[in-house]
Design an enzyme around this catalytic site. Structure first.
Site, PDB file in Angstrom:
ATOM      1  N   TYR A 114      -3.179   0.671   9.795  1.00 23.25           N
ATOM      2  CA  TYR A 114      -3.140   0.038   8.405  1.00 23.25           C
ATOM      3  C   TYR A 114      -1.612   0.194   8.054  1.00 23.25           C
ATOM      4  O   TYR A 114      -0.867  -0.771   7.379  1.00 23.25           O
ATOM      5  CB  TYR A 114      -3.885   0.676   7.412  1.00 23.25           C
ATOM      6  CG  TYR A 114      -3.926   0.136   6.178  1.00 23.25           C
ATOM      7  CD1 TYR A 114      -4.326  -1.153   5.899  1.00 23.25           C
ATOM      8  CD2 TYR A 114      -3.724   0.789   4.966  1.00 23.25           C
ATOM      9  CE1 TYR A 114      -4.539  -1.643   4.806  1.00 23.25           C
ATOM     10  CE2 TYR A 114      -4.083   0.385   3.811  1.00 23.25           C
ATOM     11  CZ  TYR A 114      -4.312  -0.905   3.653  1.00 23.25           C
ATOM     12  OH  TYR A 114      -4.540  -1.661   2.467  1.00 23.25           O
TER      13      TYR A 114
ATOM     14  N   SER B 198       0.832  -1.239  -0.054  1.00 21.33           N
ATOM     15  CA  SER B 198       0.337  -0.092   0.052  1.00 21.33           C
ATOM     16  C   SER B 198       0.843   1.311  -0.150  1.00 21.33           C
ATOM     17  O   SER B 198       2.245   1.153   0.490  1.00 21.33           O
ATOM     18  CB  SER B 198      -0.830  -0.043   1.100  1.00 21.33           C
ATOM     19  OG  SER B 198      -1.385   1.291   1.355  1.00 21.33           O
TER      20      SER B 198
END
Ligand SMILES: [Zn+2]
Length: 683
Positions: free
Chosen positions: A581, A568
């Site tokens: 995250y 990501s």
């Protein structure tokens, strides 16, 4: 054998064909062809063929005598009227006067006489059907017939079983000469109701569809009765206690069967695993190396299964390393034998043939079962089906006497038939053909898009998802062989059983797309430990568990592989509130590099894709609406706030994964798919 004829069904097909403008003769031909096609003990996978002689109008509206015969690419079980192309009958009769007709000329001549030039190629046994005078002709490769015929004294055994009802033609390969010989055999003995082709199959014929079909069932039943009268045959078994599991064994064989291509990539095969009481009884026999190694039961099988199956040693649990070594030796011998078979027979034919690969298509594994192999799951399934039928036939043949198939030279002529050779190199294989890709989070937007793209590029795909319905839906959209597996990536047992299921289904794993993830929002300073741990479970440990399971299989295969991780932008460019995250994703980025470092020597590559702002389960339409509003920009502006000012989609991410699946000399790399964002650029 059960006679499946039912007047009511026949009438229904006649009626539906009439509505479609198809005459009654062809309708009944469709009907009994299907009755034959659904019986695997008669034909399977496009084997066998049928015909009917009737009247049809040609292009100019002139009524012509034609023969409608099974076209290539059609299966009797599902045939429809267009699968029975019509040919003018008189020119086919006229060609019988010729002394010789090459296979190529025969195919051209048949096409020349098609009523509709856009029809599929009529069967290579068309002339045989045409030369027989009967209105309906049926042809099968029935198991019971082959069991009687595949014997040293097969002709004698068949004569005894069928008496004067059947004429017998000694083996000749399909084509013009066989057609002439078969017609001559009938004319010499016009009272027969069928003609048996030695070590090949059976023809029956009649004035009506029912008569020809009835005779097929009657003669096959006679053969079955002869087999039933013989004592049962059960080979003496070896000890098979503590066999290794199929999931441990199959990747070893599949890996050893892969061939190295000129470009340095492996040409892998997909495997289809089968086991049953009958299969185990066969493969566990002490003398399997004898009866299991004699060859195919009918020449029709050779293109799919090769003449010989690979026979492995018994794989004991906990001794996979030894098994791996013994399989390597067995494959080396197999290849050497195949290469010699090619060399000898090619020399006999003047060195004109192009060699096929030397890899087996069926492996018999004592204590475990069998696998069929092919470049796709479908091809592997066909090879496995044919192997099952072969086992059934050999068992019956051993009851009657001793299974004795055609000699290798005859089978070589079939395997290297000029019509088959002409097809070589015509279809370029897809880039991922023969490879198995596992996609985690396969039911989600990016996972489903990636699985679909990989499947479109020839891979067999397994979609793992915690949500079984989502995985099944995505798999159903991709197609028949896409495999949905329920899997909780935070549970070690669930991950192990999912990868075992994939190894059983396709034979192993070559590509892992470790994609599943989930995001929670919280300021890092106030974050609850439990939340952070939960995020680490799915955004880091799930990747590690999946990679471990994939690498274990890849090492057993010994043909390298690709680990692809959905990381990501957060891994390198933290966002406010996204610590839960970003932290595990940053760790996963490190994980990619660790795998690249430690697995490079095994040919296993590890690469990552950093994506951002993809509409998906993690960034829903509602979230986009909320965030764009909070920033005071339109939704379009929000999704396009990148250097290229274009929205990035799940398909774009899938393309990046595909690139890495194919980039054979790249490992430890990160590809950014975000439309351009200076802050997230790798440095
Ligand atoms: Zn045939």
């Amino acid at each position: 054998m059960k006679n499946r004829w039912a007047d009511k069904d026949a009438a229904a097909i006649i009626e539906s064909c009439r509505k479609a403008g198809v005459n009654e003769d062809v309708a009944l031909r469709v009907y009994t062809s299907r009755l034959i096609g659904v019986e695997p003990e008669l034909v399977i996978h496009g084997g066998g063929n049928t015909s009917v002689k009737t009247q049809m109008k040609d292009f100019l509206g002139v009524e012509q005598s034609v023969i409608c015969v099974k076209g290539s690419g059609w299966d009797l079980a599902t045939i429809e009227a267009p699968g029975l192309p019509a040919l003018l009958l008189h020119p086919l009769h006229a060609v019988r006067q010729r002394e010789t007709l090459s296979d190529e000329d025969m195919v051209r001549f048949q096409r020349l006489n098609l009523l509709d030039p856009s029809s599929p190629n009529p069967s290579v046994e068309t002339l045989l059907h045409a030369f027989l005078p009967h209105k309906f002709v049926d042809h099968t490769h029935a198991t019971a017939i082959l069991a009687l015929s595949d014997q040293k004294n097969g002709l004698e055994i068949c004569r005894k079983a069928f008496g004067a009802r059947v004429a017998i033609v000694p083996y000749v390969m399909a084509g013009f000469q066989l057609a002439k010989k078969t017609a001559a055999a009938f004319e010499a003995d016009p009272d027969v109701v069928g003609i048996l082709l030695e070590k090949h199959g059976l023809f029956t014929f009649g004035d009506t569809a029912k008569q020809s079909y009835d005779r097929m069932i009657e003669l096959v039943t006679l053969a079955e009765t002869a087999i039933e009268a013989a004592p049962k045959w059960t080979p003496k078994p070896i000890a098979t206690k503590n066999a290794a599991t199929p999931a441990d064994v199959i990747p070893v064989i599949r890996g050893a069967c892969a061939e190295m291509r000129e470009d340095g990539a492996h040409q892998r095969l997909i495997a289809d695993f089968r086991t049953s009481e009958q299969i185990l009884g066969f493969v566990n026999g002490e003398t399997l190396g004898d009866y299991g190694a004699r060859g195919v039961v009918t020449p029709d099988h050779i293109i799919r299964t090769k003449n010989h199956y690979l026979i492995t040693d018994f794989p004991a649990a906990g001794a996979i390393d030894e098994f791996q070594k013994s399989v390597k030796r067995a494959i080396d011998t197999y290849r050497a034998d195949y290469d010699r078979y090619f060399k000898d027979n090619n020399a006999r034919l003047g060195g004109t043939k192009t060699k096929l690969d030397s890899a087996p298509r069926v492996a018999l594994i004592p204590g475990v079962g069998l696998i069929g192999m092919g470049v796709s799951a479908k091809e592997a399934m066909i090879a496995a089906d044919l192997a099952e039928i072969t086992i059934d036939t050999v068992i019956k043949a051993e009851r009657v006497g001793a299974f004795d198939p055609l000699p290798p030279a005859d089978l070589f002529d079939m395997e290297y038939w000029s019509l088959e050779q002409a097809k070589l190199g015509q279809a370029k294989p897809k880039p991922l053909a023969g490879q198995v890709a596992v996609v985690t989070g396969g039911g989600g937007t990016i996972g489903a898009a990636t699985a679909a793209l990989f499947a479109a590029n020839g891979a067999e795909v397994a979609l793992l998802d915690r949500d079984a319905d989502a995985a099944s839906r995505a798999a159903a959209e991709i197609g028949k062989t896409a495999f949905a597996v329920q899997c909780d990536l935070t549970d070690e047992v669930s991950v192990k059983s999912a990868f075992d299921a994939v190894a059983r289904r396709f034979g192993g794993v070559d590509i892992l797309v470790s994609n599943a993830g989930a995001a929670w929002e919280s300021m890092i300073a106030d974050m609850d430990d439990a939340l952070l741990r939960k995020s680490f479970e799915i955004n880091f440990f799930a990747h590690q568990r999946a990679a471990q399971a994939a690498v274990a299989i890849m090492k057993r295969q010994g043909t390298g592989g690709a680990l692809l991780f959905n990381v990501s932008k957060q891994a390198v460019n933290p966002g406010e509130n996204f610590g839960a995250y970003g932290l595990p994703k940053a760790t996963t980025l490190f994980l990619v590099r660790q795998y690249a470092l430690e697995c490079g020597k095994d040919g296993i590559r590890a690469n990552a894709v950093n994506a951002d702002r993809i509409r998906s389960g993690l960034l829903t339409d509602e979230m986009i609406a909320k965030r764009s509003k909070a920033r005071g920009v339109s939704e379009t502006a929000y999704t396009r706030s990148n250097l290229l000012q274009r929205e990035v989609t799940a398909e774009d991410v899938a393309q990046a994964f595909l690139h890495h699946a194919l980039a054979l000399k790249t490992t430890g790399d990160v590809t950014t798919v975000d439309g351009g964002n200076v802050a997230a650029m790798m440095r």
